[in-house]
Motif scaffolding. Structure first.
Motif, PDB file in Angstrom:
ATOM      1  N   ALA A 150     -16.842 -35.043 -63.930  1.00 21.06           N
ATOM      2  CA  ALA A 150     -15.558 -35.044 -64.625  1.00 21.06           C
ATOM      3  C   ALA A 150     -15.768 -34.936 -66.119  1.00 21.06           C
ATOM      4  O   ALA A 150     -16.824 -35.272 -66.651  1.00 21.06           O
ATOM      5  CB  ALA A 150     -14.787 -36.321 -64.320  1.00 21.06           C
ATOM      6  N   ARG A 151     -14.719 -34.477 -66.759  1.00 19.78           N
ATOM      7  CA  ARG A 151     -14.745 -34.375 -68.217  1.00 19.78           C
ATOM      8  C   ARG A 151     -13.315 -34.432 -68.717  1.00 19.78           C
ATOM      9  O   ARG A 151     -12.395 -33.942 -68.083  1.00 19.78           O
ATOM     10  CB  ARG A 151     -15.394 -33.071 -68.624  1.00 19.78           C
ATOM     11  N   HIS A 152     -13.178 -35.061 -69.841  1.00 18.68           N
ATOM     12  CA  HIS A 152     -11.905 -35.062 -70.559  1.00 18.68           C
ATOM     13  C   HIS A 152     -12.168 -34.353 -71.867  1.00 18.68           C
ATOM     14  O   HIS A 152     -13.133 -34.649 -72.559  1.00 18.68           O
ATOM     15  CB  HIS A 152     -11.430 -36.492 -70.815  1.00 18.68           C
ATOM     16  N   SER A 153     -11.336 -33.391 -72.183  1.00 14.43           N
ATOM     17  CA  SER A 153     -11.565 -32.597 -73.381  1.00 14.43           C
ATOM     18  C   SER A 153     -10.258 -32.435 -74.144  1.00 14.43           C
ATOM     19  O   SER A 153      -9.199 -32.284 -73.545  1.00 14.43           O
ATOM     20  CB  SER A 153     -12.102 -31.228 -72.971  1.00 14.43           C
ATOM     21  N   VAL A 154     -10.348 -32.501 -75.460  1.00 16.66           N
ATOM     22  CA  VAL A 154      -9.184 -32.235 -76.298  1.00 16.66           C
ATOM     23  C   VAL A 154      -9.465 -30.938 -77.046  1.00 16.66           C
ATOM     24  O   VAL A 154     -10.381 -30.857 -77.857  1.00 16.66           O
ATOM     25  CB  VAL A 154      -8.913 -33.383 -77.295  1.00 16.66           C
ATOM     26  N   LEU A 155      -8.679 -29.913 -76.717  1.00 14.90           N
ATOM     27  CA  LEU A 155      -8.842 -28.608 -77.345  1.00 14.90           C
ATOM     28  C   LEU A 155      -8.106 -28.592 -78.674  1.00 14.90           C
ATOM     29  O   LEU A 155      -6.980 -29.065 -78.770  1.00 14.90           O
ATOM     30  CB  LEU A 155      -8.244 -27.514 -76.469  1.00 14.90           C
ATOM     31  N   HIS A 156      -8.728 -28.050 -79.666  1.00 14.44           N
ATOM     32  CA  HIS A 156      -8.076 -27.827 -80.953  1.00 14.44           C
ATOM     33  C   HIS A 156      -7.961 -26.320 -81.132  1.00 14.44           C
ATOM     34  O   HIS A 156      -8.955 -25.611 -81.047  1.00 14.44           O
ATOM     35  CB  HIS A 156      -8.899 -28.436 -82.086  1.00 14.44           C
TER      36      HIS A 156
ATOM     37  N   ALA B 113      -4.789 -39.946 -64.033  1.00 12.74           N
ATOM     38  CA  ALA B 113      -5.055 -39.982 -65.472  1.00 12.74           C
ATOM     39  C   ALA B 113      -3.726 -40.220 -66.178  1.00 12.74           C
ATOM     40  O   ALA B 113      -2.654 -40.131 -65.564  1.00 12.74           O
ATOM     41  CB  ALA B 113      -5.694 -38.683 -65.945  1.00 12.74           C
ATOM     42  N   ASP B 114      -3.798 -40.505 -67.460  1.00 14.93           N
ATOM     43  CA  ASP B 114      -2.611 -40.690 -68.281  1.00 14.93           C
ATOM     44  C   ASP B 114      -2.089 -39.310 -68.682  1.00 14.93           C
ATOM     45  O   ASP B 114      -2.745 -38.576 -69.411  1.00 14.93           O
ATOM     46  CB  ASP B 114      -2.989 -41.498 -69.524  1.00 14.93           C
ATOM     47  N   VAL B 115      -0.911 -38.942 -68.163  1.00 21.64           N
ATOM     48  CA  VAL B 115      -0.301 -37.650 -68.454  1.00 21.64           C
ATOM     49  C   VAL B 115       1.029 -37.921 -69.159  1.00 21.64           C
ATOM     50  O   VAL B 115       1.930 -38.523 -68.567  1.00 21.64           O
ATOM     51  CB  VAL B 115      -0.066 -36.824 -67.169  1.00 21.64           C
TER      52      VAL B 115
ATOM     53  N   TRP C  32      -4.966 -37.570 -70.496  1.00 18.98           N
ATOM     54  CA  TRP C  32      -5.903 -38.383 -71.276  1.00 18.98           C
ATOM     55  C   TRP C  32      -6.643 -39.300 -70.325  1.00 18.98           C
ATOM     56  O   TRP C  32      -6.162 -39.623 -69.247  1.00 18.98           O
ATOM     57  CB  TRP C  32      -5.148 -39.231 -72.298  1.00 18.98           C
ATOM     58  N   GLY C  33      -7.816 -39.756 -70.745  1.00 16.23           N
ATOM     59  CA  GLY C  33      -8.595 -40.686 -69.946  1.00 16.23           C
ATOM     60  C   GLY C  33      -7.987 -42.071 -70.016  1.00 16.23           C
ATOM     61  O   GLY C  33      -7.082 -42.314 -70.783  1.00 16.23           O
ATOM     62  N   PRO C  34      -8.469 -42.970 -69.197  1.00 16.68           N
ATOM     63  CA  PRO C  34      -9.554 -42.755 -68.249  1.00 16.68           C
ATOM     64  C   PRO C  34      -9.087 -41.979 -67.010  1.00 16.68           C
ATOM     65  O   PRO C  34      -7.920 -42.021 -66.650  1.00 16.68           O
ATOM     66  CB  PRO C  34      -9.974 -44.168 -67.871  1.00 16.68           C
ATOM     67  N   ILE C  35     -10.036 -41.319 -66.393  1.00 16.52           N
ATOM     68  CA  ILE C  35      -9.783 -40.632 -65.129  1.00 16.52           C
ATOM     69  C   ILE C  35     -10.262 -41.578 -64.030  1.00 16.52           C
ATOM     70  O   ILE C  35     -11.406 -42.035 -64.060  1.00 16.52           O
ATOM     71  CB  ILE C  35     -10.550 -39.297 -65.057  1.00 16.52           C
ATOM     72  N   LYS C  36      -9.389 -41.876 -63.081  1.00 18.57           N
ATOM     73  CA  LYS C  36      -9.745 -42.798 -62.004  1.00 18.57           C
ATOM     74  C   LYS C  36      -9.761 -42.046 -60.681  1.00 18.57           C
ATOM     75  O   LYS C  36      -8.911 -41.193 -60.423  1.00 18.57           O
ATOM     76  CB  LYS C  36      -8.743 -43.949 -61.927  1.00 18.57           C
ATOM     77  N   PHE C  37     -10.741 -42.397 -59.852  1.00 19.14           N
ATOM     78  CA  PHE C  37     -10.911 -41.800 -58.533  1.00 19.14           C
ATOM     79  C   PHE C  37     -10.648 -42.893 -57.504  1.00 19.14           C
ATOM     80  O   PHE C  37     -11.366 -43.889 -57.467  1.00 19.14           O
ATOM     81  CB  PHE C  37     -12.325 -41.237 -58.389  1.00 19.14           C
ATOM     82  N   LEU C  38      -9.631 -42.707 -56.669  1.00 24.35           N
ATOM     83  CA  LEU C  38      -9.172 -43.744 -55.750  1.00 24.35           C
ATOM     84  C   LEU C  38      -9.370 -43.350 -54.292  1.00 24.35           C
ATOM     85  O   LEU C  38      -9.385 -42.159 -53.961  1.00 24.35           O
ATOM     86  CB  LEU C  38      -7.674 -44.009 -55.988  1.00 24.35           C
ATOM     87  N   ASN C  39      -9.456 -44.373 -53.427  1.00 27.94           N
ATOM     88  CA  ASN C  39      -9.535 -44.117 -51.986  1.00 27.94           C
ATOM     89  C   ASN C  39      -8.132 -44.170 -51.383  1.00 27.94           C
ATOM     90  O   ASN C  39      -7.137 -44.310 -52.100  1.00 27.94           O
ATOM     91  CB  ASN C  39     -10.485 -45.115 -51.313  1.00 27.94           C
TER      92      ASN C  39
ATOM     93  N   VAL D 237      -9.916 -48.268 -56.813  1.00 33.07           N
ATOM     94  CA  VAL D 237     -10.719 -47.418 -57.677  1.00 33.07           C
ATOM     95  C   VAL D 237     -12.160 -47.397 -57.150  1.00 33.07           C
ATOM     96  O   VAL D 237     -12.813 -48.429 -57.056  1.00 33.07           O
ATOM     97  CB  VAL D 237     -10.681 -47.917 -59.140  1.00 33.07           C
ATOM     98  N   ILE D 238     -12.637 -46.210 -56.797  1.00 34.06           N
ATOM     99  CA  ILE D 238     -14.018 -46.018 -56.345  1.00 34.06           C
ATOM    100  C   ILE D 238     -14.909 -45.680 -57.528  1.00 34.06           C
ATOM    101  O   ILE D 238     -16.010 -46.180 -57.665  1.00 34.06           O
ATOM    102  CB  ILE D 238     -14.102 -44.887 -55.293  1.00 34.06           C
ATOM    103  N   GLU D 239     -14.444 -44.773 -58.374  1.00 35.55           N
ATOM    104  CA  GLU D 239     -15.179 -44.326 -59.547  1.00 35.55           C
ATOM    105  C   GLU D 239     -14.212 -44.241 -60.715  1.00 35.55           C
ATOM    106  O   GLU D 239     -12.987 -44.214 -60.528  1.00 35.55           O
ATOM    107  CB  GLU D 239     -15.784 -42.923 -59.313  1.00 35.55           C
ATOM    108  N   ARG D 240     -14.797 -44.188 -61.905  1.00 36.95           N
ATOM    109  CA  ARG D 240     -13.989 -44.125 -63.109  1.00 36.95           C
ATOM    110  C   ARG D 240     -14.758 -43.351 -64.162  1.00 36.95           C
ATOM    111  O   ARG D 240     -15.958 -43.520 -64.311  1.00 36.95           O
ATOM    112  CB  ARG D 240     -13.718 -45.554 -63.567  1.00 36.95           C
ATOM    113  N   TYR D 241     -14.041 -42.495 -64.898  1.00 36.59           N
ATOM    114  CA  TYR D 241     -14.654 -41.745 -65.997  1.00 36.59           C
ATOM    115  C   TYR D 241     -13.845 -42.015 -67.263  1.00 36.59           C
ATOM    116  O   TYR D 241     -12.631 -41.847 -67.279  1.00 36.59           O
ATOM    117  CB  TYR D 241     -14.655 -40.236 -65.698  1.00 36.59           C
ATOM    118  N   GLY D 242     -14.509 -42.467 -68.280  1.00 42.63           N
ATOM    119  CA  GLY D 242     -13.846 -42.757 -69.546  1.00 42.63           C
ATOM    120  C   GLY D 242     -13.556 -44.232 -69.718  1.00 42.63           C
ATOM    121  O   GLY D 242     -13.908 -45.061 -68.896  1.00 42.63           O
ATOM    122  N   ILE D 243     -12.901 -44.512 -70.779  1.00 43.43           N
ATOM    123  CA  ILE D 243     -12.625 -45.913 -71.189  1.00 43.43           C
ATOM    124  C   ILE D 243     -11.785 -46.634 -70.168  1.00 43.43           C
ATOM    125  O   ILE D 243     -10.912 -46.186 -69.566  1.00 43.43           O
ATOM    126  CB  ILE D 243     -11.904 -45.940 -72.553  1.00 43.43           C
TER     127      ILE D 243
END
Length: 181
Positions: free
Chosen positions: A103-109, A137-139, A163-170, A175-181
């Motif tokens: 996973a990745r969270h990116s802010v494009l400029h 994720a926070d949308v 925006w993060g964090p990205i959460k992976f749920l069952n 929450v099984i996994e988490r990416y970001g703060i």
């Protein structure tokens, strides 16, 4: 002498046409490849999403360097130019590893037509763990579920304005996994 001048004119015209044709990005794949300076080969376009800025394209790719063994998942922001051409604005990728997710969270400029700099946040990645059934994720300041796109090549996700964090749920919402703060 007259024939030589005529032949030279035709050759110059053909060269000019080849130069113009070689500079166009007639497909999103070509625009992405050229935007990455031919460092990657686009394997597949997974999804396209229209935004106010242009089109966000989720894709898989492989590095052209022989030492780069990981397939990648990425997105590109493209803008349509005319009937055929695509203009590459910006892009980002992450490697698909043997982990349960990539996973990745990116802010494009990017610059708007009037020269202002804007931001476009995007969450994207790949899900390997079959126990992961939901990605959130926070949308736009609300926790939202991000669609998991199932293909014969794998399970992918992406969301504009996320925006993060990205959460992976069952299935139970744990929450099984988490990416970001």
């Amino acid at each position: 002498m007259k024939n030589a001048i005529q032949i030279t004119k035709h050759i110059l015209l053909l060269i000019f046409v080849f130069i113009l044709t070689g500079c166009s990005n007639e497909s999103p794949e070509e625009a992405i490849k050229n935007g990455w300076s031919s460092e990657i080969k686009v394997n597949d376009i997974i999804s396209r999403q229209k935004t106010d800025v242009g089109r966000v394209v989720l894709f898989t790719a492989q590095g052209t360097d022989e030492g780069d063994r990981f397939e990648k998942v990425g997105f590109a922001l493209l803008k349509r130019q005319g009937d055929k051409d695509w203009d590459f604005i910006v892009s980002n990728m992450t490697a698909i590893t043997d982990d349960s997710y990539s996973a990745r969270h990116s802010v494009l400029h990017y610059k708007t037509d009037n020269g202002n700099v804007k931001e476009l946040p995007i969450a994207f990645g790949y899900v390997k763990n079959e126990n992961i059934t939901t990605v959130t994720a926070d949308v736009n300041d609300q926790i939202k579920e991000i669609e998991i796109i199932n293909t014969k090549l794998g399970r992918y996700f992406y969301q504009v304005n996320a925006w993060g964090p990205i959460k992976f749920l069952n299935d139970n919402g744990e929450v099984i996994e988490r990416y970001g703060i």
